[in-house]
Design an enzyme around this catalytic site. Structure first.
Site, PDB file in Angstrom:
ATOM      1  CG  ASP A 137     131.494  80.117 108.805  1.00 14.32           C
ATOM      2  OD1 ASP A 137     132.517  78.983 108.937  1.00 14.32           O
ATOM      3  OD2 ASP A 137     131.085  80.629 108.020  1.00 14.32           O
ATOM      4  N   GLY A 142     134.035  78.362 104.856  1.00 15.53           N
ATOM      5  CA  GLY A 142     133.908  77.289 103.912  1.00 15.53           C
ATOM      6  C   GLY A 142     134.546  77.852 102.528  1.00 15.53           C
ATOM      7  CG  HIS A 146     126.966  79.290 102.675  1.00 10.96           C
ATOM      8  ND1 HIS A 146     126.934  80.634 102.969  1.00 10.96           N
ATOM      9  CD2 HIS A 146     128.197  78.484 103.141  1.00 10.96           C
ATOM     10  CE1 HIS A 146     127.864  80.587 103.871  1.00 10.96           C
ATOM     11  NE2 HIS A 146     128.561  79.558 103.828  1.00 10.96           N
ATOM     12  CE  LYS A 158     131.598  83.829 104.829  1.00  8.75           C
ATOM     13  NZ  LYS A 158     132.989  83.204 104.999  1.00  8.75           N
ATOM     14  N   GLY A 187     134.704  77.505  98.291  1.00 15.69           N
ATOM     15  CA  GLY A 187     133.391  77.958  97.228  1.00 15.69           C
ATOM     16  C   GLY A 187     133.083  79.362  97.425  1.00 15.69           C
ATOM     17  CG  HIS A 188     132.131  81.582 100.260  1.00 15.69           C
ATOM     18  ND1 HIS A 188     131.031  81.278  99.712  1.00 15.69           N
ATOM     19  CD2 HIS A 188     132.155  80.909 101.630  1.00 15.69           C
ATOM     20  CE1 HIS A 188     130.096  80.622 100.638  1.00 15.69           C
ATOM     21  NE2 HIS A 188     130.920  80.215 101.707  1.00 15.69           N
TER      22      HIS A 188
END
Lengths: 330, 330
Positions: free
Chosen positions: B109, B53, B217, B104, B55-56
């Protein structure tokens, strides 16, 4: 005000110690821990020395190493290092070719570096470059003029590379002074910051406000404005910087710097916007830098820096550098 | 919730575009902008592909380049990339020696990478390494076990270096699986985060609270505790990580990672504390990493990662890498 610290009194010492431990391949403490310096000094090279208050990390300690600074002195939070720290750094870093002091334009820093240079001048050749890359309108009520902010990184990188190539003290002074009109920065804050010693927030912003034209010491900027989208904010920063700079060439370095609390994803988004504006102004962006390099504690905010460089200066930018915060080519 | 974005819908695309613009010497967009990949592929080398995703950031796009990843797929915020993105990355990145997917450990995922691997398996040799470096007690209510967090960086660095040296797909799979029990991470949050699409804060913390055992998350951790000083917090993280890891040797890599809103000075202070604890446990810290690499949007917080590596693995860690976020030796 939640921060990862133990006490306000020890936070700077503990943070700098952590930095030295983490990067011991590059840096060691100088005498009495008054400064940090390159682990491997280069005899006969001009020493580049900088420093300033703590709270701006990784600047300047993160720039100590091959190809950049020889030593950096750290004061208390937002407070200049003492003349004694600076003279100790000069004594340890000067390997015979003299020292160039790179000083951000703030009263305290300028005064203490001047005092140190005077004290050390009987035994060392010393020159000073004052960095004032902030835009003109960012008034601080300080008649001494433009503040030194994120653009200081660029000055230190270029001077460090030039010193590594064997440039003399006089040539370095000339290079540094010549950069002044061609580097401009402007910052925006979404939050104020609290200095742990005082527990006071330097300025407070509501949920729909932002502060335009901030420096890196928590001082207010030149206008408070309604918070807006990234395009509006970054256009304002980019336009102001573009209009304030001496445009000597079409090729530029564009640098988006985080002020401490802004994550990489937002900095990249801001870079995208700044890049688009600069290209629309007809500029060719030859090099980029995006990251958190010159901070104001944990401030949410960012700055946009534009620098017009010559081909020779771009080659200095590209030269190998191995420091805690900036590393390439080695 | 002030962020440097334009709209929730466009923020990921704009941020990734900014990243690509800023690092065009390393990366380019893949077909239809479904992923980003190394600018210069290496024929005959196993392709290392990751993703997850958004945002990381800088994970994983910041790890694409020489010596690390060949391609990275980015989903929406905290949402897996689609199988179609992943199969496109496989098709473009596989130069004949097969692909290793580094995933991950999160349901979405794992499912989407598995699906992509199945679809692509008729034309490509594919292996998968699942990373779950989070401590056991960080329960997510998810029976699938440990989450993949900051330690993923270490797995990707070592596999990337090994692939560059010519290791085969089977050897890489073996190396990656063998790392699993020797890398452990634990995170703490001082703030929750708000996902722009939903405008909801994933969890809210009072001014004297912190959340222990968080992932990346925005999910809550395993306990809410009173906010404390850095020594107390980092001792908790360090002890838990140390007790949970398979200790195979005395030499370790220690990594303090910022979760997005924590400035470098605090990360270095936390590193100092973690280093002291690890040395007290009798460990030799051979390598360090301190910085903001695996984020949870603009969360204030950090994680401590410990990895026991062999001499050969340290040599892979030291190997040249040239990516947006990690760079040394070239």
């Amino acid at each position: 005000m939640k921060k990862f610290i133990n006490t306000a009194e020890t936070m700077v010492a503990e943070s700098v110690e952590g930095f030295v431990r983490a990067h011991e391949e590059f840096v060691v403490f100088g005498v009495d821990r008054k400064f940090i310096r390159r682990r491997h000094m280069v005899p006969g090279k001009v020493a580049i020395i900088s420093g300033g208050g703590a709270g701006h990390e990784p600047m300047h300690i993160g720039f100590v190493g091959r190809g950049m600074l020889d030593a950096a002195c750290v004061g208390h939070i937002f407070t200049s290092p003492t003349p004694s720290q600076i003279t100790s750094a000069i004594e340890e870093a000067d390997t015979g070719a003299g020292c160039l002091l790179v000083v951000k334009n703030y009263d305290g820093d300028v005064m203490n570096f001047e005092m140190a240079a005077e004290i050390a001048s009987s035994r060392h050749k010393i020159e000073t470059v004052i960095v004032g890359d902030d835009i003109e309108t960012a008034g601080t009520g300080d008649r001494r003029g433009r503040r030194g902010v994120a653009g200081t990184l660029i000055v230190e990188k270029l001077l460090g590379a030039a010193a590594e190539r064997g440039m003399t003290l006089a040539e370095l002074k000339n290079l540094g002074d010549g950069l002044a009109p061609r580097i401009r920065s402007m910052g925006v804050a979404l939050t104020g910051v609290a200095v742990p010693h005082t527990q006071r927030t330097t300025f407070a912003l509501g949920p729909s406000e932002m502060e335009m034209g901030v420096g890196i010491h928590g001082e207010p900027g030149h206008s408070r404005e309604p918070f807006s989208d990234a395009d509006t904010i970054v256009r304002h920063l980019s336009e102001t910087v573009f209009n304030d700079i001496a445009r000597t060439a079409g090729k530029a370095l564009l640098f988006v710097n985080g002020l401490g609390g802004t994550p990489p994803a937002e900095l990249y988004l801001a870079y995208n916007t700044a890049h688009r504006f600069m290209v629309n102004y007809g500029l060719r962006i030859e090099r980029s830098l995006v990251g958190t390099y010159a901070t104001s504690l944990d401030m949410q905010g960012l700055s946009v820096t534009l620098a017009f460089l010559s081909d020779e200066e771009f080659s200095l930018w590209d030269s190998p550098v191995a420091t805690g915060a900036l590393r390439w080519g080695c």
